[in-house]
Design a protein around this motif. Structure first.
Motif, mmCIF file in Angstrom:
data_model
loop_
_atom_site.group_PDB
_atom_site.id
_atom_site.type_symbol
_atom_site.label_atom_id
_atom_site.label_comp_id
_atom_site.label_asym_id
_atom_site.label_seq_id
_atom_site.Cartn_x
_atom_site.Cartn_y
_atom_site.Cartn_z
ATOM 1 N N TYR A 23 0.823 -1.215 0.000
ATOM 2 C CA TYR A 23 0.000 0.000 0.000
ATOM 3 C C TYR A 23 0.861 1.271 0.000
ATOM 4 O O TYR A 23 0.333 2.378 -0.020
ATOM 5 C CB TYR A 23 -0.891 0.063 1.247
ATOM 6 C CG TYR A 23 -1.931 -1.002 1.391
ATOM 7 C CD1 TYR A 23 -2.210 -1.911 0.384
ATOM 8 C CD2 TYR A 23 -2.678 -1.094 2.560
ATOM 9 C CE1 TYR A 23 -3.181 -2.884 0.548
ATOM 10 C CE2 TYR A 23 -3.649 -2.062 2.725
ATOM 11 C CZ TYR A 23 -3.903 -2.960 1.720
ATOM 12 O OH TYR A 23 -4.855 -3.913 1.891
ATOM 13 N N MET A 85 -6.945 1.114 12.300
ATOM 14 C CA MET A 85 -7.606 -0.034 12.918
ATOM 15 C C MET A 85 -6.857 -0.496 14.171
ATOM 16 O O MET A 85 -7.461 -0.757 15.210
ATOM 17 C CB MET A 85 -7.681 -1.198 11.937
ATOM 18 C CG MET A 85 -8.347 -2.422 12.530
ATOM 19 S SD MET A 85 -7.896 -3.925 11.695
ATOM 20 C CE MET A 85 -8.733 -3.733 10.159
ATOM 21 N N ASN A 111 -2.662 -6.607 12.567
ATOM 22 C CA ASN A 111 -2.875 -5.151 12.636
ATOM 23 C C ASN A 111 -3.247 -4.754 14.064
ATOM 24 O O ASN A 111 -4.388 -4.406 14.377
ATOM 25 C CB ASN A 111 -4.005 -4.721 11.691
ATOM 26 C CG ASN A 111 -3.646 -4.853 10.235
ATOM 27 O OD1 ASN A 111 -2.951 -5.786 9.855
ATOM 28 N ND2 ASN A 111 -4.113 -3.936 9.424
ATOM 29 N N CYS A 169 -11.355 -1.195 9.450
ATOM 30 C CA CYS A 169 -10.469 -0.357 8.642
ATOM 31 C C CYS A 169 -11.309 0.693 7.916
ATOM 32 O O CYS A 169 -12.112 0.345 7.037
ATOM 33 C CB CYS A 169 -9.728 -1.218 7.623
ATOM 34 S SG CYS A 169 -8.922 -0.173 6.386
ATOM 35 N N PRO A 170 -11.108 1.972 8.225
ATOM 36 C CA PRO A 170 -11.910 3.011 7.571
ATOM 37 C C PRO A 170 -11.740 3.019 6.043
ATOM 38 O O PRO A 170 -12.681 3.318 5.327
ATOM 39 C CB PRO A 170 -11.368 4.316 8.173
ATOM 40 C CG PRO A 170 -10.674 3.913 9.427
ATOM 41 C CD PRO A 170 -10.168 2.516 9.216
ATOM 42 N N THR A 171 -10.554 2.656 5.567
ATOM 43 C CA THR A 171 -10.329 2.665 4.111
ATOM 44 C C THR A 171 -11.134 1.560 3.429
ATOM 45 O O THR A 171 -11.825 1.799 2.438
ATOM 46 C CB THR A 171 -8.822 2.488 3.807
ATOM 47 O OG1 THR A 171 -8.117 3.562 4.433
ATOM 48 C CG2 THR A 171 -8.545 2.482 2.324
ATOM 49 N N HIS A 172 -11.067 0.352 3.950
ATOM 50 C CA HIS A 172 -11.791 -0.766 3.313
ATOM 51 C C HIS A 172 -13.309 -0.634 3.467
ATOM 52 O O HIS A 172 -14.064 -1.122 2.628
ATOM 53 C CB HIS A 172 -11.289 -2.107 3.849
ATOM 54 C CG HIS A 172 -9.962 -2.482 3.260
ATOM 55 N ND1 HIS A 172 -8.777 -2.063 3.811
ATOM 56 C CD2 HIS A 172 -9.653 -3.163 2.133
ATOM 57 C CE1 HIS A 172 -7.780 -2.500 3.051
ATOM 58 N NE2 HIS A 172 -8.286 -3.172 2.036
ATOM 59 N N GLU A 197 -10.804 -7.294 4.794
ATOM 60 C CA GLU A 197 -11.138 -6.183 5.702
ATOM 61 C C GLU A 197 -12.371 -5.421 5.205
ATOM 62 O O GLU A 197 -12.915 -4.589 5.922
ATOM 63 C CB GLU A 197 -9.964 -5.201 5.816
ATOM 64 C CG GLU A 197 -8.874 -5.702 6.713
ATOM 65 C CD GLU A 197 -7.680 -4.766 6.726
ATOM 66 O OE1 GLU A 197 -7.803 -3.603 6.331
ATOM 67 O OE2 GLU A 197 -6.594 -5.228 7.124
ATOM 68 N N CYS A 261 -5.293 4.570 1.848
ATOM 69 C CA CYS A 261 -5.024 4.618 3.285
ATOM 70 C C CYS A 261 -4.066 5.794 3.504
ATOM 71 O O CYS A 261 -2.884 5.704 3.155
ATOM 72 C CB CYS A 261 -4.389 3.321 3.761
ATOM 73 S SG CYS A 261 -3.844 3.432 5.470
ATOM 74 N N MET A 264 -0.740 4.995 5.286
ATOM 75 C CA MET A 264 0.234 4.219 4.514
ATOM 76 C C MET A 264 1.013 5.111 3.554
ATOM 77 O O MET A 264 2.115 4.779 3.144
ATOM 78 C CB MET A 264 -0.497 3.138 3.712
ATOM 79 C CG MET A 264 -0.750 1.892 4.507
ATOM 80 S SD MET A 264 0.751 0.892 4.539
ATOM 81 C CE MET A 264 0.129 -0.576 5.339
#
Ligand code: 13P
Ligand code: SF4
Length: 307
Positions: A23, A85, A111, A169-172, A197, A261, A264
Motif C-alpha cells: 500500500y 484499525m 494489525n 479499517c476506515p479505508t476498506h 477487511e 489509506c 500508509m
C-alpha cells in the motif's frame, strides 16, 4: 546522485534492507528488497541477516519486525504512519473484552500493537486468518480488532463462533456493495478481487477474497484480462505497473476513488533516506512485552497452516 542511488548506496554501506508493504507509494519499490503483504514481510524480517531494517509500512508492522528481529535496528520512515484499525484497541479495552468471555482464546489480527499481541493467544494475518482459527479446534474464539475479518473467518468455517471486537479499517469500509455492483456494470467481464477487511456484504460480491499478496498472485495467474480491485489503491497501481512492464495485457481498476489509506502514504523516499542516514525513528519494545508478543506471532508462524 539521485535519491534512489543515495539510498541504495547507504543500504550497502550500512547492511540495511527495506521491507515495503504494497500500500506504500509505488516509487518506494525502487529501493525495496521485499514488497508484499504483512505475513510475507514478517517472515522476511525474521530471516534477514541485515543490521538495519527500514519498514516502509505502518507502525505495527515495524513493531512486528522488531519482535521477530530484536537484535536488529528497525526504523520507521515516518512516525505518523500508524494503522487506524490497530489504534482502535488498547490493552485496557482488550482486557475488558476478554473479561466478558472468560476462558475463550483470543486471536489477534497482526494489525495490532505489540502490547495487544502480548495479551492475546495467537496472531493471524489476512492470508492465514481462516486456517489459524481452524487450527485451534475451538467452538468459540474471540477475534480482535477487525470485526469484518472475524466475520469473514466465521463465514468460512463451519461450527466456530467468532466473537469479534468492534474495530474496522476506515479505508476498506469505504468500499460499499453498490460500488462493486456499479463497477461490474461498467466492466461486465471483470473479475472482482477483494480484501477481507471489506464489509462482509462487499466481500460476498467478490470472485476472490484474499490478502494483498494473494490478490496480486491471483490476478497474475488468472486467464481474465480485466479486474476490479477492492482494496487499497497501491495494489491496483502495482498490478497495472507489472502488467505494463511484463506484457500481461491485463487492466486493473479500483472500485471507487476513495480506497487510499492516508497513513500508509505518509512515508516518502526522502523520509527513508533521512532515517537511514541518521538512524532515527527506531522502534523499541520492552522485554516483557516483547517476549509475550513474540510468542503470539511465533505460534502463528509455527502453526500447521504454513500459509
Ligand atoms: P495484508 O495482511 O493483506 O498485508 O493487509 C494489511 C493491511 O493493513 C490491510 O489493510
Ligand atoms: Fe490500517 Fe486500514 Fe490502513 Fe490497512 S488500510 S494500514 S488496516 S488503516
Amino acid at each position: 546522485m539521485n535519491i534512489i542511488e543515495k539510498i541504495n548506496k547507504l543500504k550497502r554501506e550500512k547492511n540495511a534492507i527495506i521491507l515495503t508493504h504494497c500500500y506504500q507509494n509505488i516509487e518506494i519499490d525502487e529501493v525495496s528488497d521485499f514488497v508484499g503483504d504483512s505475513l510475507y514481510l514478517s517472515r522476511e524480517a525474521a530471516k534477514t541477516n541485515a543490521d538495519i531494517i527500514i519498514f516502509a509500512g505502518v507502525y505495527f508492522m515495524a513493531q512486528s519486525a522488531k519482535l521477530l528481529s530484536p537484535e536488529k535496528k528497525v526504523l520507521l520512515p515516518n512516525m505518523k504512519s500508524g494503522c487506524l484499525m490497530s489504534d482502535m484497541i488498547d490493552v485496557e479495552n482488550l482486557r475488558k473484552f476478554k473479561s466478558q468471555y472468560p476462558g475463550i482464546p483470543v486471536v489477534c489480527y497482526i494489525n495490532s500493537t505489540a502490547e495487544v499481541k502480548a495479551e492475546s493467544d495467537i496472531c493471524c494475518t489476512s492470508s492465514n486468518a481462516v486456517s489459524i482459527v481452524k487450527s485451534l479446534n475451538e467452538q468459540k474464539v474471540l477475534f480482535v480488532p477487525d470485526t469484518y475479518l472475524g466475520k469473514w473467518v466465521e463465514k468460512n468455517l463451519k461450527n466456530v463462533e467468532v466473537i469479534t471486537y468492534n474495530g474496522y479499517c476506515p479505508t476498506h469500509l469505504k468500499i460499499r456493495p453498490e460500488d462493486i455492483n456499479n463497477a461490474r456494470k461498467k466492466y461486465p467481464n471483470a473479475l472482482v478481487l477483494a480484501h477481507p477487511e471489506c464489509h462482509v456484504e462487499t466481500a460476498k460480491l467478490a470472485d476472490f477474497v484474499g490478502s494483498t499478496k494473494e490478490i496480486m498472485e491471483y490476478a497474475k495467474k488468472s486467464d481474465s484480462k480485466t479486474f476490479l480491485i477492492a482494496t487499497e489503491k497501491g495494489v491496483t497501481d502495482r498490478l497495472n505497473r507489472d502488467s505494463k512492464n511484463e506484457n500481461w495485457g491485463k487492466e486493473f481498476y479500483g472500485v471507487n476513488d476513495n480506497t487510499i489509506c492516508p497513513n500508509m502514504k505518509q512515508n516518502s523516499l526522502e523520509d527513508i533516506y533521512n532515517v537511514l542516514l541518521n538512524e532515527i525513528n527506531e522502534i523499541t519494545i520492552s522485554e516483557n512485552i516483547r517476549n509475550k508478543a513474540k510468542e503470539c506471532i511465533d505460534k502463528m508462524l509455527l502453526s500447521g497452516s504454513k500459509k
